[in-house]
Each structure stands twice: as structure tokens, then as C-alpha cells.
Design a protein around this motif. Structure first.
Motif, short mmCIF file in Angstrom:
data_model
loop_
_atom_site.label_atom_id
_atom_site.label_comp_id
_atom_site.label_asym_id
_atom_site.label_seq_id
_atom_site.Cartn_x
_atom_site.Cartn_y
_atom_site.Cartn_z
N SER A 8 0.84 -1.21 0.00
CA SER A 8 0.00 0.00 0.00
C SER A 8 0.87 1.25 0.00
O SER A 8 0.60 2.21 -0.72
N ILE A 9 1.93 1.22 0.81
CA ILE A 9 2.86 2.36 0.84
C ILE A 9 3.52 2.52 -0.52
O ILE A 9 3.67 3.64 -1.02
N HIS A 10 3.91 1.39 -1.10
CA HIS A 10 4.54 1.42 -2.43
C HIS A 10 3.61 2.06 -3.45
O HIS A 10 4.02 2.88 -4.27
N ASN A 11 2.33 1.72 -3.39
CA ASN A 11 1.35 2.28 -4.32
C ASN A 11 1.19 3.77 -4.11
O ASN A 11 1.08 4.55 -5.07
N ILE A 12 1.16 4.20 -2.86
CA ILE A 12 0.98 5.62 -2.56
C ILE A 12 2.16 6.43 -3.09
O ILE A 12 2.00 7.49 -3.69
N VAL A 13 3.38 5.90 -2.86
CA VAL A 13 4.58 6.59 -3.33
C VAL A 13 4.56 6.74 -4.84
O VAL A 13 4.94 7.77 -5.40
N ARG A 14 4.08 5.68 -5.53
CA ARG A 14 4.02 5.74 -7.00
C ARG A 14 2.84 6.57 -7.49
O ARG A 14 2.78 6.91 -8.67
N GLY A 15 1.95 6.92 -6.64
CA GLY A 15 0.79 7.70 -7.04
C GLY A 15 -0.27 6.88 -7.73
O GLY A 15 -1.10 7.41 -8.49
N ASP A 16 -0.28 5.56 -7.50
CA ASP A 16 -1.25 4.69 -8.15
C ASP A 16 -2.64 4.88 -7.53
O ASP A 16 -2.78 5.11 -6.34
N ILE A 17 -3.68 4.76 -8.36
CA ILE A 17 -5.05 4.93 -7.90
C ILE A 17 -5.55 3.68 -7.18
O ILE A 17 -6.23 3.76 -6.17
N MET A 18 -5.23 2.50 -7.71
CA MET A 18 -5.73 1.27 -7.11
C MET A 18 -4.58 0.40 -6.63
O MET A 18 -3.41 0.63 -6.97
N ASN A 19 -4.89 -0.59 -5.86
CA ASN A 19 -3.90 -1.52 -5.35
C ASN A 19 -3.32 -2.32 -6.52
O ASN A 19 -4.04 -3.04 -7.21
N PHE A 20 -2.02 -2.22 -6.70
CA PHE A 20 -1.38 -2.89 -7.83
C PHE A 20 -1.59 -4.40 -7.77
O PHE A 20 -1.80 -5.04 -8.80
N SER A 21 -1.54 -4.97 -6.57
CA SER A 21 -1.68 -6.42 -6.42
C SER A 21 -3.03 -6.93 -6.87
O SER A 21 -3.18 -8.12 -7.19
N GLU A 22 -4.04 -6.06 -6.91
CA GLU A 22 -5.39 -6.46 -7.31
C GLU A 22 -5.73 -5.99 -8.73
O GLU A 22 -6.87 -6.10 -9.16
N SER A 23 -4.74 -5.50 -9.43
CA SER A 23 -4.99 -4.88 -10.73
C SER A 23 -4.88 -5.86 -11.89
O SER A 23 -4.21 -6.90 -11.80
N LYS A 24 -5.50 -5.50 -13.00
CA LYS A 24 -5.33 -6.22 -14.26
C LYS A 24 -3.93 -5.96 -14.82
O LYS A 24 -3.36 -6.80 -15.53
N THR A 25 -3.41 -4.79 -14.51
CA THR A 25 -2.09 -4.42 -15.02
C THR A 25 -1.02 -5.38 -14.54
O THR A 25 -0.11 -5.75 -15.29
N LYS A 26 -1.13 -5.82 -13.29
CA LYS A 26 -0.18 -6.80 -12.76
C LYS A 26 -0.21 -8.07 -13.63
O LYS A 26 0.85 -8.58 -14.02
N GLU A 27 -1.40 -8.55 -13.94
CA GLU A 27 -1.53 -9.75 -14.75
C GLU A 27 -1.03 -9.51 -16.18
O GLU A 27 -0.40 -10.38 -16.78
N ASN A 28 -1.32 -8.32 -16.72
CA ASN A 28 -0.89 -8.02 -18.08
C ASN A 28 0.63 -7.93 -18.18
O ASN A 28 1.21 -8.31 -19.21
N LEU A 29 1.27 -7.45 -17.14
CA LEU A 29 2.73 -7.42 -17.12
C LEU A 29 3.29 -8.83 -17.17
O LEU A 29 4.27 -9.11 -17.88
N MET A 30 2.67 -9.74 -16.43
CA MET A 30 3.14 -11.13 -16.45
C MET A 30 2.86 -11.78 -17.80
O MET A 30 3.67 -12.56 -18.31
#
Length: 212
Positions: A8-30
Motif C-alpha cells: 500500500s505504501i509502495h502504491n501511494i509513493v508511486r501515485g497509483d489509484i488502485m492496489n497494484f496487487s489487485e490490478s489487471k495491469t499486474k496480470e498483463n505485465l506477467m
């Protein structure tokens, strides 16, 4: 619990809107990492076939592109640093490009590169932007443009090979030996390089070196 807090801290620092671990983007990167890794190996296999056919110039094109696909895979993989020590489950369709002729291998490589450019990475970029991961969105967009370059290059060499013009030109052209750099001017690449004695398969139109 602490892992969730750190993410959560990592996401805040990056300025992300949603939790990266729950994102489609995480899956798309893989998915992208898996796709680039497979493309890298397919091109190495294709390079072996081109070598068997005595086409060092095509072998070099495949190896050159394979190295860039490896670099893309690392960029996607590094973008998953916050998921270190985790397993990411994905589904996807990946091509089985096993063919006996170099021309066919060039054509399917062209198709796959345009697929990534026109559809896969364009969509992944849009999803990342919607989820608030602007930097990752830009990564997908920029790599998509590189894939178009790959597709264009594979297509150009496929055209020349199919038309019997890989080492022949209708007008006087400069040819470069990929082994020693000797430049020859004529309508045909020489049968052998006068300097290093490597055969015609090592010659490339100067305008395409290094694989432009």
C-alpha cells in the motif's frame, strides 16, 4: 499483513489509484513477460533454421530481434518488483510457430509483432492508464512502437526473400558484409566477400545496416 501494508505504501509513493496487487495491469505485465520470453526463444530457434539455410543475414535479424525481446521481458519483469516472492496466475494464448522454411518463420514473426503492436500492448496500455499506472501505461505504449519496427523489418526481409531479391537489386546498390564490413557496389551481392571470403549469405543492403 505487513506485506499488504508495504504494498500500500509502495502504491501511494508511486501515485497509483488502485492496489497494484489487485490490478489487471499486474496480470498483463506477467502476460507480456511470458510473451516476450517466448518470442525471444522462438527467434533463436528461427535463427538456427536460417543458419541451416545459409542465410546469415536472416539469422542475424532473428538474433538481433531476440536480444531486444529479452530486454522487453526484463522491463516487464522489473515492473513486478512489488510482487516479489509471489506467484501470479495468468491465462493466455501463445503461438506454436514450428515451420520448415525460413520464409514462413519470417511471416509469422511479422504477424506476431503486429499483433502485439495493434492489439495486445495497446489494450494493456489503456488498462494501465485506467487503473492509474501511468508509467506502466507508457512502457506498454513505447514497447508497442518497437514491436511495430520489428514487424516492419521482418516483413521487409520476407518480401525480399520471397521475391528473390535478398541479394539482388534492380538498381545499383551498396552491399555490406556483416562479417568484416566490406562494402560492395553493384546490382548483386558478390558470391564471396573479397576480404574475408565469407559467402553471399553474409551480405546485406547497406541501407538496412545495422538492421534499420
Amino acid at each position: 499483513y505487513m506485506n499488504k501494508v508495504l504494498k500500500s505504501i509502495h502504491n501511494i509513493v508511486r501515485g497509483d489509484i488502485m492496489n497494484f496487487s489487485e490490478s489487471k495491469t499486474k496480470e498483463n505485465l506477467m502476460r507480456a513477460f511470458a510473451g516476450e520470453s517466448q518470442a525471444r526463444n522462438r527467434y533463436i530457434f528461427s535463427a538456427h533454421k536460417a543458419k541451416d539455410d545459409g542465410l546469415f543475414v536472416i539469422e542475424s535479424i532473428f538474433e538481433f530481434t531476440a536480444k531486444q525481446e529479452e530486454a522487453h521481458a526484463k522491463v516487464f519483469y522489473d515492473s513486478l518488483v512489488s510482487e516479489a516472492a509471489q506467484n501470479i496466475r495468468i491465462d493466455g494464448n501463445y503461438p506454436v510457430d514450428i515451420y520448415e522454411d525460413t520464409l514462413h518463420l519470417l511471416r509469422v514473426a511479422q504477424h506476431n509483432e503486429f499483433q502485439e503492436y495493434e492489439y495486445d500492448y495497446k489494450k494493456f496500455s489503456e488498462i494501465a492508464a485506467e487503473e492509474g499506472f501511468s508509467k506502466i501505461s507508457n512502457i506498454f505504449s513505447n514497447i508497442a512502437n518497437v514491436e511495430k519496427t520489428h514487424g516492419d523489418r521482418f516483413g521487409k526481409f520476407a518480401d525480399l526473400y520471397e521475391q528473390g531479391k535478398l541479394f539482388v537489386s534492380e538498381i545499383e546498390t551498396q552491399w555490406m558484409c556483416l562479417n568484416c564490413g566490406y562494402i560492395f557496389t553493384g546490382t548483386k551481392a558478390p558470391e564471396k566477400c573479397p576480404i574475408c571470403k565469407h559467402d553471399r549469405g553474409f551480405f546485406i543492403r547497406l541501407e538496412f545496416s545495422p538492421y534499420r
